[in-house]
Design a protein around this motif. Structure first.
Motif, short mmCIF file in Angstrom:
data_model
loop_
_atom_site.label_atom_id
_atom_site.label_comp_id
_atom_site.label_asym_id
_atom_site.label_seq_id
_atom_site.Cartn_x
_atom_site.Cartn_y
_atom_site.Cartn_z
N GLN A 1 18.25 6.35 4.00
CA GLN A 1 17.80 7.53 3.25
C GLN A 1 18.95 8.48 2.96
O GLN A 1 19.03 9.05 1.88
CB GLN A 1 16.72 8.25 4.06
N ARG A 2 19.85 8.67 3.92
CA ARG A 2 20.94 9.65 3.76
C ARG A 2 21.96 9.21 2.72
O ARG A 2 22.76 10.01 2.26
CB ARG A 2 21.64 9.86 5.09
N LEU B 1 25.23 7.92 9.32
CA LEU B 1 24.51 9.00 9.98
C LEU B 1 25.45 9.75 10.89
O LEU B 1 26.34 9.15 11.51
CB LEU B 1 23.36 8.45 10.84
N LYS B 2 25.27 11.06 10.99
CA LYS B 2 25.99 11.84 11.99
C LYS B 2 25.23 11.77 13.31
O LYS B 2 24.00 11.63 13.31
CB LYS B 2 26.10 13.30 11.54
N PRO B 3 25.94 11.85 14.43
CA PRO B 3 25.25 11.75 15.73
C PRO B 3 24.10 12.73 15.89
O PRO B 3 23.05 12.37 16.42
CB PRO B 3 26.37 12.04 16.73
N SER C 1 28.84 6.70 -1.08
CA SER C 1 29.89 5.72 -0.79
C SER C 1 29.51 4.79 0.36
O SER C 1 30.10 3.72 0.54
CB SER C 1 31.19 6.44 -0.43
N ARG C 2 28.49 5.20 1.14
CA ARG C 2 28.05 4.39 2.28
C ARG C 2 26.86 3.48 1.94
O ARG C 2 26.33 2.80 2.81
CB ARG C 2 27.64 5.30 3.45
N ILE C 3 26.47 3.46 0.66
CA ILE C 3 25.30 2.64 0.29
C ILE C 3 25.49 1.17 0.67
O ILE C 3 24.62 0.58 1.32
CB ILE C 3 24.99 2.79 -1.22
N PRO C 4 26.61 0.52 0.30
CA PRO C 4 26.76 -0.90 0.67
C PRO C 4 26.73 -1.11 2.18
O PRO C 4 26.19 -2.11 2.66
CB PRO C 4 28.13 -1.27 0.08
N VAL D 1 17.67 4.92 -2.24
CA VAL D 1 16.27 4.82 -2.67
C VAL D 1 16.00 5.76 -3.83
O VAL D 1 15.30 5.42 -4.79
CB VAL D 1 15.32 5.12 -1.49
N GLN D 2 16.59 6.97 -3.77
CA GLN D 2 16.41 7.92 -4.88
C GLN D 2 17.04 7.39 -6.16
O GLN D 2 16.49 7.56 -7.25
CB GLN D 2 17.02 9.28 -4.50
#
Length: 602
Positions: A75-76, A447-449, A407-410, A80-81
């Motif tokens: 999601q982040r 994700l951040k912690p 940039s983290r999608i893949p 999906v959007q």
């Protein structure tokens, strides 16, 4: 057995009426089972402390927790959007194409990220598709919820119900349990096809148009008689006072929506500002209160209509007026706007809110909020972004989110694919691969912690942990066997496939009243015992019927979380779920039973 049945009856009543959140009821069930199982010489439930807290160490609970983290990582990134926007570009003003985009997006996605999360992510997209295409959002939001349930049946990880059913069945020794990733995908595809055909035909006809296509949010919430502008006279007694002292901290039912001073427009925080002659206030209040305020505070009415364009004048090219849905587990549930200090906490003004078909525009500070309530909020872009960052809320329309990690999608998609692949090939158990994937989401920066803990739906985790011992107690005391004997006697000489269908109907009915997870914990032991008494080789088929019935609750807004998500934004009535969901429930009872009979063999 009687002690356990008494706990079950009380729990069912509390689950159905919700005087307290269902996760609190579940914890109460867990505590009751342990207290009655260990207090004094009597062992009334057969549940030791170790068994009572076993739900917290259950593979199902930990897997669901990890899936929330995986869903949040996807999601982040905003993938999906982006997919949703690509689909919405193809829909135009055709309701059929809009419906197709809605079902086509949420169904497959719900198979691989939690279907509750899928609906929360796609709800803004679907609302925007409806309004841009001049279609009532009511025509699309109920299908969005239903299609997410179809999608959840495609894989083991599509819904927490599947994961829990797999664990409970494995503990009982049911053949073919625990379930593999794609063990019942063929049946899920059959259910999805049947459900989709229904939504495009009879379902499309039965789904009501509760909310008119939106030209203006103020019109949608019928704010015409509740929004007005006033100007401060030169001789006004409140000149020199702060807005907080003069207008906010009073007994009047009024909200200051915005301040216009010359060419500038100010939104919250307005309380500290000093009132000057000529200031123009946009107010949310009723006519009687307006007359009193004007007399007491020296205000004159401004002959100008207050609409969405007027309320969004504070920031160019930005939405200052949005709909916000109260999500399950939100800190607002059971609280009021006043008790949560909502306005000061978020620098946002609630102009009205909708609960199903009911619009509330007066004395809102005193009304206790529920899951699915839709708030009409006026706020700055920064405040809206803060609301969007919290899982307590779902923003019901697309807003620009520069914080997406595109940039983290893949990486995020690759992690989910790896989790699914590793579990499907049986290289690692699903609980291990899901936890490894959750860890990788953090290590790779998806994700951040700190976000990990924010994005877990803790109410679901505690619900699972609380109800799992209930299934153990039914087995320990012979309660499951007793209920199964009753079902077998009631079924009489019915053919086996009819008893299978009866198991589906009983579970579906129970799920529409209480939590789907509670229903599956109660019914799988019963289904297993019933199969042992009728035909032991049919045990897996009976458990599968219960699993699918618990994952598809269409007839009430409380039967499934996604139904509550769309209740307010769609303006639905309780009876709408019965009207649209009952034929679908009957159809899938037939399709699922027939599908199990053919695919599994009964």
């Amino acid at each position: 057995m009687l002690a356990v049945f008494a706990i079950i009856v009380v729990a069912l009543v509390l689950f159905a009426t919700e005087p307290v959140p269902i996760d609190i009821t579940a914890i109460g069930v867990m505590v009751s089972l342990m207290v009655l199982g260990t207090a004094g010489p009597l062992d009334l439930t057969g549940i030791s402390p170790q068994q009572g807290i076993s739900g917290f160490a259950s593979g199902a609970t930990i897997t669901v927790l990890a899936m929330f983290i995986l869903s949040a990582g996807v999601q982040r990134t905003g993938v999906v959007q982006i997919l949703g926007r690509e689909l919405s570009a193809l829909t135009g003003d055709s309701e059929t194409r809009q419906l197709g985009a809605t079902i086509g997006a949420v169904g497959p996605i719900s198979g691989f990220i939690n279907n509750t999360a899928a609906v929360a992510i796609l709800l803004p997209m679907v609302t925007d598709i409806a309004h841009e295409g001049k279609t009532s959002p009511s025509k699309l939001l109920l299908p969005l919820s239903y299609a997410s349930m179809f999608g959840g049946t495609l894989t083991l990880i599509g819904t927490s119900t599947n994961i829990l059913a797999s664990e409970v069945a494995a503990d009982l020794g049911v053949p073919n349990a625990p379930f593999s990733m794609f063990q019942f995908t063929a049946l899920g595809i059959l259910v999805s096809i049947a459900g989709t055909i229904y939504l495009f035909t009879l379902g499309q006809y039965l789904t009501p148009e509760r909310i008119k296509p939106r030209e203006d949010l103020t019109e949608e919430f019928e704010m015409g008689e509740y929004l007005t502008e006033v100007t401060v006279r030169e001789d006004s007694p409140i000149v020199g006072d702060t807005i907080r002292d003069a207008l906010v901290e009073t007994d009047f039912d009024v909200d200051i929506v915005q301040l216009i001073r010359g060419d500038e427009v100010f939104l919250e925080p307005l309380g500290p500002k000093t009132i000057q002659p000529g200031d123009i206030f946009a107010l949310r209040t009723d006519r009687d209160t307006l007359v009193e305020i004007m007399d007491v505070d020296g205000l004159d009415l401004v002959a100008r209509t207050v609409d969405e364009a007027e309320l969004e004048a504070a920031e160019e090219e930005a939405n200052n007026l949005v709909e916000v849905v109260v999500a399950p587990g939100s800190f607002l549930v059971g609280e009021t706007l006043a008790s949560t200090n909502f306005r000061q906490r978020y620098d946002a003004t609630v102009l009205a809110f909708r609960r199903g078909p009911e619009l509330i525009r007066q004395r809102m500070d005193r009304t206790r909020l529920k899951v699915g309530d839709t708030l009409l909020i006026q706020a700055t872009t920064d405040s809206i972004d803060r609301l969007a960052d919290r899982r307590d809320f779902i923003i019901a329309q697309e807003i620009e989110r520069p914080d997406f990690r595109q940039s983290r999608i893949p990486v995020a998609v690759g992690i989910v694919a790896a989790v699914v692949g590793v579990a499907a090939l049986d290289i690692l158990p699903i609980v291990v691969s899901a936890l490894a994937g959750a860890l990788l989401m953090v290590l790779t920066g998806c994700l951040k912690p700190t976000e990990v803990y924010e994005d877990i739906q803790w109410d679901v985790i505690f619900l699972l942990a609380g109800v799992i011992p209930l299934g153990l107690a039914m087995e320990e005391t012979g309660g499951a066997d007793f209920i199964a004997e009753g079902i077998v006697m009631a079924a009489g000489s019915l053919p086996l496939v009819a008893v299978l269908g009866l198991m589906y109907v009983v579970t579906a009915t129970l799920t529409n009243i209480i939590s789907n997870n509670a229903a599956v914990v109660l019914m799988i032991p019963v289904a297993f015992e019933a199969a042992l008494q009728i035909q032991p080789s049919a045990a897996y088929a009976f458990v599968l019927a219960v699993t699918f019935a618990a994952s598809t609750a269409f007839m009430t807004p409380v039967g499934y979380q996604t139904n509550l998500f769309v209740y307010g934004p769609g303006g639905y009535r309780f009876t709408d779920y019965l009207r649209v969901g009952t034929p679908l429930q009957i159809l899938l009872a037939i399709v699922t039973t027939a599908g199990i009979s053919v695919l599994v063999g009964v």
